[in-house]
Scaffold this motif. Structure first.
Motif, PDB file in Angstrom:
ATOM      1  N   ASP A   1      17.346  -4.187  25.572  1.00 28.18           N
ATOM      2  CA  ASP A   1      16.677  -2.895  25.739  1.00 28.18           C
ATOM      3  C   ASP A   1      17.117  -1.947  24.626  1.00 28.18           C
ATOM      4  N   VAL A   2      16.527  -2.128  23.439  1.00 28.36           N
ATOM      5  CA  VAL A   2      16.858  -1.326  22.260  1.00 28.36           C
ATOM      6  C   VAL A   2      15.558  -0.913  21.577  1.00 28.36           C
ATOM      7  N   PRO A   3      15.597   0.105  20.693  1.00 26.89           N
ATOM      8  CA  PRO A   3      14.372   0.536  20.005  1.00 26.89           C
ATOM      9  C   PRO A   3      13.789  -0.578  19.127  1.00 26.89           C
ATOM     10  N   ASP A   4      12.486  -0.520  18.912  1.00 27.30           N
ATOM     11  CA  ASP A   4      11.803  -1.484  18.052  1.00 27.30           C
ATOM     12  C   ASP A   4      11.986  -1.116  16.579  1.00 27.30           C
ATOM     13  N   MET A   5      12.155  -2.138  15.741  1.00 24.92           N
ATOM     14  CA  MET A   5      12.129  -1.946  14.290  1.00 24.92           C
ATOM     15  C   MET A   5      10.692  -2.064  13.791  1.00 24.92           C
ATOM     16  N   VAL A   6      10.391  -1.334  12.708  1.00 21.91           N
ATOM     17  CA  VAL A   6       9.055  -1.406  12.109  1.00 21.91           C
ATOM     18  C   VAL A   6       9.181  -1.588  10.605  1.00 21.91           C
ATOM     19  N   PHE A   7       8.222  -2.311  10.016  1.00 25.80           N
ATOM     20  CA  PHE A   7       8.190  -2.465   8.567  1.00 25.80           C
ATOM     21  C   PHE A   7       7.833  -1.133   7.918  1.00 25.80           C
ATOM     22  N   GLY A   8       8.197  -1.006   6.640  1.00 23.55           N
ATOM     23  CA  GLY A   8       7.863   0.194   5.896  1.00 23.55           C
ATOM     24  C   GLY A   8       6.402   0.226   5.474  1.00 23.55           C
ATOM     25  N   ASN A   9       6.064   1.222   4.672  1.00 20.82           N
ATOM     26  CA  ASN A   9       4.691   1.481   4.253  1.00 20.82           C
ATOM     27  C   ASN A   9       4.380   0.781   2.928  1.00 20.82           C
ATOM     28  N   LYS A  10       3.182   0.227   2.832  1.00 23.16           N
ATOM     29  CA  LYS A  10       2.775  -0.498   1.635  1.00 23.16           C
ATOM     30  C   LYS A  10       1.675   0.278   0.906  1.00 23.16           C
ATOM     31  N   PRO A  11       1.906   0.678  -0.363  1.00 25.51           N
ATOM     32  CA  PRO A  11       0.926   1.518  -1.041  1.00 25.51           C
ATOM     33  C   PRO A  11      -0.318   0.804  -1.574  1.00 25.51           C
ATOM     34  N   THR A  12      -0.162  -0.370  -2.210  1.00 32.43           N
ATOM     35  CA  THR A  12      -1.274  -1.067  -2.885  1.00 32.43           C
ATOM     36  C   THR A  12      -2.068  -0.058  -3.718  1.00 32.43           C
ATOM     37  N   ASP A  13      -1.405   0.547  -4.690  1.00 30.18           N
ATOM     38  CA  ASP A  13      -1.957   1.697  -5.423  1.00 30.18           C
ATOM     39  C   ASP A  13      -1.943   1.530  -6.936  1.00 30.18           C
ATOM     40  N   ASP A  14      -1.441   0.385  -7.420  1.00 30.80           N
ATOM     41  CA  ASP A  14      -1.307   0.161  -8.869  1.00 30.80           C
ATOM     42  C   ASP A  14      -0.442   1.243  -9.515  1.00 30.80           C
ATOM     43  N   GLY A  15       0.489   1.805  -8.748  1.00 29.17           N
ATOM     44  CA  GLY A  15       1.420   2.807  -9.270  1.00 29.17           C
ATOM     45  C   GLY A  15       0.905   4.227  -9.299  1.00 29.17           C
ATOM     46  N   ASN A  16      -0.316   4.468  -8.843  1.00 26.86           N
ATOM     47  CA  ASN A  16      -0.904   5.808  -8.965  1.00 26.86           C
ATOM     48  C   ASN A  16      -0.295   6.834  -8.015  1.00 26.86           C
ATOM     49  N   PHE A  17       0.298   6.378  -6.913  1.00 24.17           N
ATOM     50  CA  PHE A  17       0.920   7.316  -5.977  1.00 24.17           C
ATOM     51  C   PHE A  17       2.383   7.604  -6.320  1.00 24.17           C
TER      52      PHE A  17
END
Length: 444
Positions: free
Chosen positions: A161-177
Motif C-alpha cells: 500500500d504505497v503511492p504509484d510511480m509514473v513515467f516522465g513526460n516525452k516531448p517528441t519535439d525535435d528540440g523545439n521545446f
C-alpha cells in the motif's frame, strides 16, 4: 558425454550481428520476447534440449544479466518448464579470461541439469574481487538465491500500500521545446511574455550532473496567448512539421496538438524523482524531492505524494539490494523500473510509529548533509571514490533505521537481505495469487 562446460560469447541484444539474430530466431522459436535476451542465453536453450532425458550436467560462465531483471522471466520461465534445476552457482564476481586484451567482466557460473539433487552449493562473494564463500543450500533459484524457484514479472500496481510511480513526460519535439541557460536568456529577450511558460526540465542527465535545462510547457496556453507570441508559435509550427514527417501513425496523430508534449504525465503535487538509468558503481541510486513545477523527463520516473518514510525505504540498502538483483541493465548500468522493481518490492510489514519516525529523522539528516554539498553534483557525491564521509555516515544511519523496520537482527550481507526480501515477497503475493485465480475462475 557426462558434462557440457563452456564460456559462451558475451554479446548483448544491441551488439548482435544479423547472423546471430538469425541464430536466436531459430533457437527461440517457442519463446516469446526472446529478442531482449543476451546471446549467451542461446547456449542454455540448446543445452537444455541436448540433455533432455539424460544424466548430463552443464556449466556455463555467463554474464550476470541472465540472473537479473527482465531476462530472468523470459529465459528461466522456459527452462523451469523443461525441468531444469540449478545444482551449483557462483554469484557475481569479476573475471579475467585468457582472450586477447584480457577482458575483465562481471560474470556468474551456473551448473544445471534436467533433474534435481540434494547436493546444492552457492558460492557468494563479499565483493566482486573477493574469494568465494561456499554455502550448502536447499535450492538455487534463477536469481541465484537460496529460495524456491520464482521469477519477478512486471506489475502495473505495487504489492504494498504505497503511492504509484509514473513515467516522465516525452516531448517528441525535435528540440523545439528545449533551452539551455543561454538559449533561454536569448529567447526571452525577443519573447519576454513566454517566461511564464518556460519551466525547469529534469532528465536523468541534468539531475545527476547538476546541469540546468528548460522547456516550453504549454499545457494551459490559450489560442490567443499562443498567437500573440510569434517566436513560440514558430517553434510549435516546427514541432508540427516534425511530427507530420514521422513514419509512425501515432506520432503523425500528435501533430494535431503540436503545442503539447507527446506524452504528458506530470505530477500535480511535489514528487520524488528517480533516474531510470544509473551507474553500476553506485552503492545507492540517488533520489530527490522536486516541486510539481519542475517538468520530469521520460528518462526519469516520478513518485508523487511520497513522504519521508517512503523516501527512506527506497533510498536504503534494502531497496538498492533488491534493485540490483531484479532490475534490468543498460550494458552494466542499472535500469530502474517501476513495474519490475518498485511494484514488486516488499516494504516493511507493520513497522511501529517509533521505527517509522527514526527512518524519517534519518532522511532529514541525509537531505541536510546533501544540501551542505549542493555545489557538487549527485554523480560526484555518489561516486564510491569521492563520496563524503558525512554522506556515507548518513546513509549508514538510514540503513540501520530501515533494517529495524524489517527485523531486530542486523543483516550480515546482501545475500541475507535478498533471502529475507524474497520470503516477504512470497508472503505478500500468495494471497494476491489466490485472488487472481478466483477471478479467472469467475470469468470462466
Amino acid at each position: 558425454c557426462n558434462y557440457i562446460l563452456g564460456n559462451p560469447p558475451f554479446i548483448s541484444k544491441n551488439d548482435r550481428s544479423n547472423g546471430q539474430n538469425d541464430d536466436m530466431a531459430s533457437i527461440f522459436i517457442n519463446v516469446e520476447n526472446y529478442k531482449i535476451l543476451d546471446y549467451v542465453c542461446s547456449w542454455y536453450i540448446k543445452a537444455s534440449e541436448y540433455i533432455r532425458n539424460t544424466p548430463v550436467k552443464v556449466a556455463f560462465v555467463s554474464t550476470n544479466s541472465i540472473s537479473q531483471g527482465e531476462q530472468v522471466g523470459i529465459l528461466w520461465n522456459y527452462l523451469l518448464s523443461k525441468n531444469i534445476k540449478i545444482h551449483f552457482a557462483h554469484r557475481t564476481f569479476k573475471w579475467s579470461n585468457e582472450a586477447k586484451g584480457n577482458a575483465q567482466v562481471y560474470v556468474i557460473i551456473i551448473g544445471f541439469a534436467n533433474y534435481d539433487t540434494n547436493d546444492k552449493y552457492l558460492y557468494d562473494y563479499e565483493t566482486v574481487k573477493s574469494d568465494p564463500l561456499e554455502i550448502k543450500v536447499k535450492n538455487i533459484n534463477p536469481y541465484l538465491i537460496d529460495f524456491p524457484d520464482l521469477v519477478f514479472n512486471s506489475r502495473t500496481k505495487p504489492i504494498c500500500d504505497v503511492p504509484d510511480m509514473v513515467f516522465g513526460n516525452k516531448p517528441t519535439d525535435d528540440g523545439n521545446f528545449m533551452f539551455d541557460d543561454i538559449q533561454k536568456i536569448e529567447f526571452l529577450k525577443i519573447e519576454p511574455n513566454a517566461s511564464k511558460y518556460i519551466k525547469p526540465f529534469l532528465s536523468a542527465k541534468e539531475f545527476l550532473h547538476n546541469e540546468k535545462r528548460w522547456c516550453l510547457w504549454l499545457e494551459d496556453i490559450t489560442p490567443t496567448d499562443l498567437k500573440t507570441m510569434p517566436e513560440v508559435y514558430k517553434r510549435v509550427q516546427h514541432v508540427q512539421e516534425f511530427r507530420y514527417k514521422s513514419r509512425k501513425a501515432a506520432t503523425v496523430k500528435l501533430a494535431e496538438t503540436p503545442y503539447l508534449f507527446a506524452e504528458i504525465r506530470q505530477p500535480k503535487s511535489d514528487y520524488i524523482l528517480i533516474p531510470r538509468h544509473s551507474s553500476e558503481n553506485r552503492k545507492y541510486i540517488p533520489f530527490a524531492y522536486f516541486t510539481f513545477n519542475n517538468i520530469v523527463a521520460d528518462s526519469c520516473i516520478a513518485l508523487p505524494n511520497a513522504n519521508y518514510y517512503i523516501f527512506g525505504i527506497i533510498s536504503s540498502l534494502m531497496h538498492n539490494a533488491f534493485m540490483r538483483q531484479v532490475c534490468g541493465r543498460i550494458k552494466s548500468d542499472y535500469r530502474y523500473s517501476n513495474k519490475l522493481v518498485y511494484n514488486n518490492f516488499p516494504f516493511p510489514e507493520n513497522p511501529t510509529e517509533d521505527k517509522i519516525r527514526k527512518v524519517e529523522e534519518s532522511v532529514k539528516t541525509l537531505l541536510y548533509v546533501r544540501d551542505e554539498y549542493r555545489e557538487s553534483s549527485l554523480a560526484d557525491l555518489y561516486d564510491p571514490i569521492s563520496m563524503p564521509k558525512k554522506l556515507v555516515d548518513a546513509h549508514s544511519k538510514l540503513d540501520k533505521a530501515v533494517d529495524l523496520c524489517y527485523r531486530p537482527q542486523p543483516f550480515p550481507n546482501e545475500l541475507s537481505r535478498l533471502e529475507f526480501l524474497f520470503e516477504l515477497y512470497k508472503k505478500y503475493t500468495e494471497p494476491l495469487l489466490k485472488i487472481d485465480i478466483k477471478k479467472k475462475r469467475a470469468k470462466k
